[in-house]
Scaffold this active site. Structure first.
Site, mmCIF file in Angstrom:
data_model
loop_
_atom_site.group_PDB
_atom_site.id
_atom_site.type_symbol
_atom_site.label_atom_id
_atom_site.label_comp_id
_atom_site.label_asym_id
_atom_site.label_seq_id
_atom_site.Cartn_x
_atom_site.Cartn_y
_atom_site.Cartn_z
ATOM 1 N N ARG A 1 0.830 -1.217 0.000
ATOM 2 C CA ARG A 1 0.000 0.000 0.000
ATOM 3 C C ARG A 1 0.862 1.263 0.000
ATOM 4 O O ARG A 1 0.458 2.280 -0.574
ATOM 5 C CB ARG A 1 -0.941 -0.003 1.209
ATOM 6 C CG ARG A 1 -2.154 -0.896 0.984
ATOM 7 C CD ARG A 1 -3.073 -0.897 2.183
ATOM 8 N NE ARG A 1 -4.341 -1.506 1.850
ATOM 9 C CZ ARG A 1 -5.269 -1.810 2.755
ATOM 10 N NH1 ARG A 1 -5.064 -1.563 4.036
ATOM 11 N NH2 ARG A 1 -6.406 -2.362 2.376
ATOM 12 N N LYS B 1 -15.378 -16.172 7.761
ATOM 13 C CA LYS B 1 -16.760 -15.995 8.203
ATOM 14 C C LYS B 1 -17.748 -15.726 7.089
ATOM 15 O O LYS B 1 -17.520 -14.878 6.241
ATOM 16 C CB LYS B 1 -16.817 -14.825 9.182
ATOM 17 C CG LYS B 1 -16.149 -15.117 10.499
ATOM 18 C CD LYS B 1 -16.368 -13.937 11.405
ATOM 19 C CE LYS B 1 -15.740 -14.157 12.764
ATOM 20 N NZ LYS B 1 -15.742 -12.891 13.515
ATOM 21 N N GLY C 1 -6.202 -8.123 1.869
ATOM 22 C CA GLY C 1 -4.895 -8.345 2.482
ATOM 23 C C GLY C 1 -4.454 -9.800 2.491
ATOM 24 O O GLY C 1 -3.362 -10.130 2.014
ATOM 25 N N GLY D 1 -12.306 -4.749 1.460
ATOM 26 C CA GLY D 1 -13.722 -4.395 1.601
ATOM 27 C C GLY D 1 -14.222 -3.486 0.484
ATOM 28 O O GLY D 1 -15.314 -3.692 -0.058
HETATM 29 C C1 3PG Z 1 -8.520 -1.934 5.320
HETATM 30 O O1 3PG Z 1 -7.392 -2.302 5.621
HETATM 31 O O2 3PG Z 1 -9.468 -2.717 5.161
HETATM 32 C C2 3PG Z 1 -8.735 -0.466 5.065
HETATM 33 O O3 3PG Z 1 -7.605 0.243 5.454
HETATM 34 C C3 3PG Z 1 -9.972 0.020 5.779
HETATM 35 O O4 3PG Z 1 -9.841 -0.255 7.148
HETATM 36 P P1 3PG Z 1 -11.135 -0.585 8.000
HETATM 37 O O5 3PG Z 1 -11.671 -1.898 7.486
HETATM 38 O O6 3PG Z 1 -10.661 -0.664 9.419
HETATM 39 O O7 3PG Z 1 -12.113 0.519 7.783
#
Ligand code: 3PG
Ligand code: MG
Length: 396
Positions: free
Chosen positions: A36, A197, A354, A377
């Site tokens: 990132r 999950k 990730g 997400g």
């Molecule tokens: C992530 O790593 O998913 C993003 O940086 C967003 O983080 P968050 O899911 O804690 O909002």
């Protein structure tokens, strides 16, 4: 696309508040995957080259509105300096006098990093006053955090309405790559969705069924679907409370013509440990004291067959406990097949998240995927066709 890019902005001598996502994995103070950070370098360099002064706004982890030293962004300064090849100054808050003085004093060629925005509880409430405090630090706002664009927070949403706003290079690249690969995808389309999950990806699964021809379910999530089919999964990770919902998804898939692919055979061990003694069993034969840690070779063969018939592949989440050898075998074998098909031009493949990217990097498959997103997400919500607040706010 109604948003501007850095090319549309006058940056010379301007303080450019750049929302970045440098929420990178850190173990014992060491950044274990700097992807990132590497991917925001073009934005920072282009702002510097245009005579602008980059001021980085970012979150780190989920401190829940409290100042937590282990979640201070200060620890990333050396990694940022070596990625940018320039001096990175640090302000211990993202609003207030210290930050304002640091922003005023910033010299051409320098970068200023502001402390974790989530040390303020107001950030995740998309609070307008907090956004106004941030906006005082800059002349221009640039959002380069595609992977946080599914959050409507002060630093991603409210602030974009207070300053002339544009998308950064990574934001542009992510949106363009996703649109070109997946905007009007060539069919058949296969999605691989794995991870622990069902509950966190439930809505996604329901929405994907309408959009894809094959839905391969892996990881702990697959166990919940096996339970929904009346199969006993022993000590395996499963959300038995979600079994009716999983059953509804299976029924819905039948009516839309989406084929859901669950493991046929599984790798079972008695303990959750690397190299735990294990054996391959049919998916409905897991003993009471057994734990399913991976998909078996027959399952992998079935997945590979589907990849061969597919034109487009979307991947989020590993097929097994990929962090423990040898339970990364199914993920690796399927990923390498997807990589080979992509290399030979038969498959458009896009992966994000990730864990997924870590698994694809470990197997060496990532470099041959058509596109690797920095987002988890946000990538999934984009795929579902949802509006991302951080992108929508750039439409001025
Ligand atoms: C992530 O790593 O998913 C993003 O940086 C967003 O983080 P968050 O899911 O804690 O909002
Ligand atoms: Mg997340």
């Amino acid at each position: 696309m109604g948003w501007k890019t850095l090319d549309d902005m006058d940056l010379n001598g301007k303080r450019v508040l750049v929302r970045v996502d440098i929420n990178v994995p850190v173990v014992d103070g060491v950044v274990t995957d700097a992807t990132r950070i590497q991917r925001i370098v073009p934005t920072v360099r282009d702002i510097l080259a245009a005579g602008g002064k980059p001021i980085l706004l970012a979150h780190f982890g989920r401190p829940g509105g409290e100042r937590r030293e282990n979640l201070s962004l200060k620890q990333l300064v050396p990694t940022l300096e070596s990625a940018f090849g320039t001096k990175v100054l640090f302000a211990a808050d993202c609003v207030g006098t210290e930050a304002e003085l640091a922003a005023q004093a910033l010299q051409p060629g320098q970068v200023l990093l502001l402390e974790n925005t989530r040390f303020h509880a107001a950030e995740t409430k998309n609070d307008a006053d907090l956004a106004a405090g941030m906006a005082r630090l800059g002349d221009v706002y640039c959002n380069d955090a595609f992977s946080a664009a599914h959050r409507a927070h002060s630093s991603t949403e409210a602030i974009a309405r207070l300053l002339p706003a544009c998308a950064g290079r990574l934001m542009q690249a992510e949106l363009q790559a996703l649109e070109s690969a997946l905007g009007a995808p060539e069919r058949p389309v296969t999605a691989v969705v794995g991870g622990a999950k069902v509950s966190t990806k439930l809505e996604l699964l329901g929405n994907l069924i309408d959009k894809v021809d094959y839905l391969v379910i892996g990881g702990g999530m697959a166990n919940t679907f096996l339970v929904a089919q009346g199969v006993s999964v022993g000590k395996s990770l499963a959300e038995t409370a979600m079994k009716d919902t999983a059953a509804e998804i299976l029924t819905k898939a039948e009516s839309t013509g989406c084929q859901i692919v669950l493991p046929r055979d599984v790798v079972v061990a008695e303990t959750f440990e690397a190299n735990a003694p294990h054996h391959v069993l049919p998916a409905d034969q897991c003993p009471d004291d057994g734990m399913i840690l991976d998909a078996g070779p027959e399952s992998v063969a079935a997945i590979i067959e589907i990849f061969e018939k597919s034109k487009t592949l979307i991947w989020n989440g590993p097929l097994g406990a990929f962090e423990l050898e040898p339970f990364d075998a199914a993920t690796n074998a399927a990923a390498l097949k997807a990589a080979a098909l992509s290399r030979s031009g038969q498959l458009i493949s896009v992966a994000g998240g990730g864990d997924t990217v870590a698994a694809l990097n470990a197997s060496g498959a990532a470099k041959d995927f058509t596109y690797i997103s920095t987002a988890g997400g946000a990538f999934l919500e984009w795929m579902e066709g949802k509006t991302l607040p951080g992108v929508a706010a750039l439409d001025q």
